[in-house]
Design an enzyme around this catalytic site. Structure first.
Site, PDB file in Angstrom:
ATOM      1  N   GLU A  39       0.916  -0.930   0.055  1.00 52.83           N
ATOM      2  CA  GLU A  39       0.111   0.183   0.094  1.00 52.83           C
ATOM      3  C   GLU A  39       0.790   1.351   0.027  1.00 52.83           C
ATOM      4  O   GLU A  39       1.725   1.236   0.941  1.00 52.83           O
ATOM      5  CB  GLU A  39      -0.858  -0.027   1.400  1.00 52.83           C
ATOM      6  CG  GLU A  39      -1.656   1.089   1.144  1.00 52.83           C
ATOM      7  CD  GLU A  39      -2.484   1.283   2.720  1.00 52.83           C
ATOM      8  OE1 GLU A  39      -2.114   0.713   3.527  1.00 52.83           O
ATOM      9  OE2 GLU A  39      -3.621   2.244   2.632  1.00 52.83           O
ATOM     10  N   ARG A 270       6.452 -13.465   8.631  1.00 52.36           N
ATOM     11  CA  ARG A 270       6.847 -12.107   8.238  1.00 52.36           C
ATOM     12  C   ARG A 270       8.411 -12.203   9.182  1.00 52.36           C
ATOM     13  O   ARG A 270       8.673 -12.822   9.771  1.00 52.36           O
ATOM     14  CB  ARG A 270       6.141 -11.234   8.811  1.00 52.36           C
ATOM     15  CG  ARG A 270       5.989 -10.727  10.276  1.00 52.36           C
ATOM     16  CD  ARG A 270       4.859  -9.821  10.912  1.00 52.36           C
ATOM     17  NE  ARG A 270       5.309  -8.601  10.131  1.00 52.36           N
ATOM     18  CZ  ARG A 270       4.536  -7.873   9.489  1.00 52.36           C
ATOM     19  NH1 ARG A 270       3.073  -8.309   8.984  1.00 52.36           N
ATOM     20  NH2 ARG A 270       4.779  -6.611   8.975  1.00 52.36           N
ATOM     21  N   LYS A 280       5.124  -0.471  10.783  1.00 54.07           N
ATOM     22  CA  LYS A 280       4.919   0.854  10.024  1.00 54.07           C
ATOM     23  C   LYS A 280       4.621   1.723  10.807  1.00 54.07           C
ATOM     24  O   LYS A 280       5.129   3.106  10.973  1.00 54.07           O
ATOM     25  CB  LYS A 280       4.016   0.510   8.925  1.00 54.07           C
ATOM     26  CG  LYS A 280       3.813   1.664   7.812  1.00 54.07           C
ATOM     27  CD  LYS A 280       2.932   1.259   6.844  1.00 54.07           C
ATOM     28  CE  LYS A 280       3.733   0.742   5.572  1.00 54.07           C
ATOM     29  NZ  LYS A 280       2.831   0.267   4.497  1.00 54.07           N
TER      30      LYS A 280
END
Length: 571
Positions: A39, A270, A280
RNA sequence: UGGGCCGUCGCCAAGUGGUAAGGCACCGGAUUUUGAUUCCGGCAUUCCUAGGUUCGAUCCCUAGCGGCCCAGCCA
């Protein structure tokens, strides 16, 4: 990219095994198509590097393609600036996105018509509850949810409402399109999840064309299907979304919009790294609260920071190969990444001399005007890279830590009356030294043994263990070197320390390493001043350094320490 | 707690009903004008635990234990 060294066979992992099985059964006719779908709401970090090498690497390995796709379905968070930055990082890692660049926003039209199709099939309805009501009726982990009072609206009414949502007749939050699945599902993601929400916001690409935007769960699987993705790889937290992914695609395929086989979502764990944070939210906080100097601060685990730090794409490639792909939660030690950078840089960084903490050395039996030409190889393992001349004169700079008045056991550098080799030059014998009133050594004196010049016959006849680097004071160039260390002082920032009282809650910011950045004035070989920004070198006996991409110039040389050399002595 | 996933050496990570790959780290030793690099050697009688099935189980079954994820109109 070429990886001449340390190029092991591709590690076997469950995703590759699965792709091979699909190829063997001809499920996709041998086609392999993946995608990397960030994104555009922030900068890429080390975790993305793992995903990028997985997606692009796997595709390349099977002669497939990897799509670069921007998942831009939330206009309030996304910006063109991030699109540009992300593209730059992916290119930096070595991948070409020009032939397969996509934006979910380019599918808004199709996404919309498929949503109407879902309504027509009785699979979606317009809910007019507000967000709180929806939350209240969703149930909990242990309690089932309850149906929305609007769940039984007719297809006609749903269609009418949805079209009016699109037309902009309603305010944000007034209505929402929901999938009609099962409010009693043990998987909360299946309790009539949202498909489209009203958002009167300007989108960085579609402008003001839309005021309704699709949700991730709906947009992602449809985008995959639209692009003929075969294997949709994502991280473990989306595992419980997979039934939804399949649910949408099955219904759309039943309605004739897609043909089977349908793309398959596959999850892997991850990246977790010690001594840093990779979420983030936390990264943004570090930047916004000025705990670091921006996204490209060399201490940041962002790809922009890595680049400025001197980390290399090939080093990241080595790293992702080394850590592998699996479904188990892992915590990789930062030293693994640092080792990979060392391994890569060792292979191709030319060697140069830098004195980081200069101490004057006077060679008392060398004439003041004499210049002795010495030659240093640019890479000890690669003679084809040649040698360069380094001038030796009466006054030199040596490393302060290479002389000790009263050295500890095992120290084999310069000491009073001791001998040491000036690397690429002569063996010298210490004859004295000066100290200031504080006891600090200010100057060391030594005599040269002229029969021992490096490279001359007989120079090998005398062996000394110590071998120190030096720079001619008359020729060296002053420069700034920035010494970076790990951003956090503890392996797991924000985690409880042993001995913490039970009620204490730690903030990851409390674990910031106050000494993660230091700047020092140093002496460099003159060629280092002329190097182009972003050039990496090994400063002999110190580590790998890179000319700063922003601040370095011939007039004001600035180098960043990428990583130190391994050092068995300091242990 | 309902559901899903995971648990193999210090850190990663293959593996399969037939007797534990590999990498990194670490420890020795050799080479070395970087205390670097390189090279050679060593490094899990054991696969979260306990039962069971089997000639044989890390792998199958059962019961536990531990970890991660999910209750955004974020992705």
């Amino acid at each position: 990219m070429s990886h001449a060294h340390n190029a092991p066979a591709p590690a076997v992992h469950f995703i590759r095994t699965l792709v091979e099985a699909d190829n063997a059964s001809a499920k996709w006719g041998g086609r392999v198509e993946t995608r990397f779908p960030p994104e555009p709401n922030g900068y890429l970090h080390f975790g993305h590097a793992k995903s990028i090498f997985l997606n692009f690497g796997l595709a390349a390995e099977f002669d497939g393609v990897c799509h670069m796709r921007f998942d831009d379905t939330n206009p309030t968070k996304e910006e063109q600036e991030y699109v540009d930055a992300i593209l730059e990082d992916v290119h930096w890692l070595g991948f070409d996105t020009s032939a397969h660049l996509y934006f979910t926003s380019d599918y808004f039209e199709q996404l919309y018509s498929f949503a109407e199709s879902l309504i027509q099939g009785g699979h979606a309805f317009v809910d007019s509850q507000n967000a709180e009501e929806m939350r209240a009726t969703r149930g909990t982990l242990t309690q089932v949810g309850t149906d929305s009072p609007y769940r039984s609206r007719s297809i006609e009414e749903n269609l009418d409402l949805f079209r009016r949502m699109k037309a902009g007749e309603f305010a944000d939050g007034a209505h929402i399109l929901r999938a009609k699945i099962d409010m009693a599902s043990p998987n909360i993601n299946l309790r009539d999840p949202a498909i489209y929400r009203i958002r009167h916001a300007h989108h960085h690409r579609s402008g003001d064309a839309w005021c309704i935007y699709p949700m991730y769960d709906y947009a992602h699987c449809v985008s995959d299907a639209l692009e003929n993705i075969t294997h949709s790889l994502c991280t473990l937290e989306f595992e419980s979304h997979r039934p939804l992914y399949d649910w949408f695609l099955e219904r759309l395929a039943d309605a004739g919009h897609f043909t089977r086989p349908l793309p398959q979502q596959i999850e892997f764990s991850r990246l977790n790294l010690t001594y840093t944070v990779l979420s983030k939210r936390k990264l943004i906080q570090l930047v916004q609260e000025n705990h670091v100097d921006g996204w490209d601060d060399p201490r940041m685990p962002s790809l922009k920071g890595a680049r400025r730090r001197g980390f290399t794409p090939q080093g990241f490639k080595l790293f992702t190969d080394r850590i592998g792909i699996s479904k188990s939660d892992s915590l990789i030690d930062m030293s693994v990444l640092e080792d990979c950078m060392r391994d890569d840089l060792n292979e191709r960084a030319e060697r140069r001399i830098a004195v980081l903490d200069p101490l004057k050395l006077v060679l008392t039996n060398v004439a003041a005007e004499h210049i002795e030409e010495c030659y240093a190889p640019n890479h000890p393992q690669k003679p084809e890279l040649g040698k360069r001349m380094v001038p030796l004169t009466r006054e030199l700079w040596i490393e302060r830590e290479d002389f000790m008045e009263t050295p500890p056991k095992g120290y084999f550098r310069l000491r009073p009356d001791g001998e040491v080799r000036l690397r690429y030059g002569f063996i010298i014998k210490c004859t004295g030294f000066d100290k200031d009133e504080n006891g600090k050594v200010t100057c060391v004196y030594a005599e040269v043994d002229f029969d021992t010049k490096s490279g001359t016959p007989g120079s090998e006849s005398r062996k000394v263990k110590g071998n120190i680097h030096w720079l001619s004071a008359a020729h060296a160039v002053a420069a700034e070197v920035r010494l970076y260390d790990r951003l956090f002082a503890v392996p797991a920032p924000g985690a409880r320390h042993e001995g913490d009282p039970a009620e204490l809650e730690r903030n990851f910011l409390d674990d910031i390493n106050p000494n993660s950045k230091a700047s020092t004035h140093v002496m460099l070989e003159s060629s280092l001043a002329k190097a182009a920004p972003e050039s990496s070198y090994q400063f002999e006996r110190h580590g790998y350094f890179v000319a700063d991409i922003k601040d370095h110039s011939a007039e004001h040389p600035v180098y960043n320490r990428t990583v130190t050399l391994r050092d068995a002595w300091s242990k």
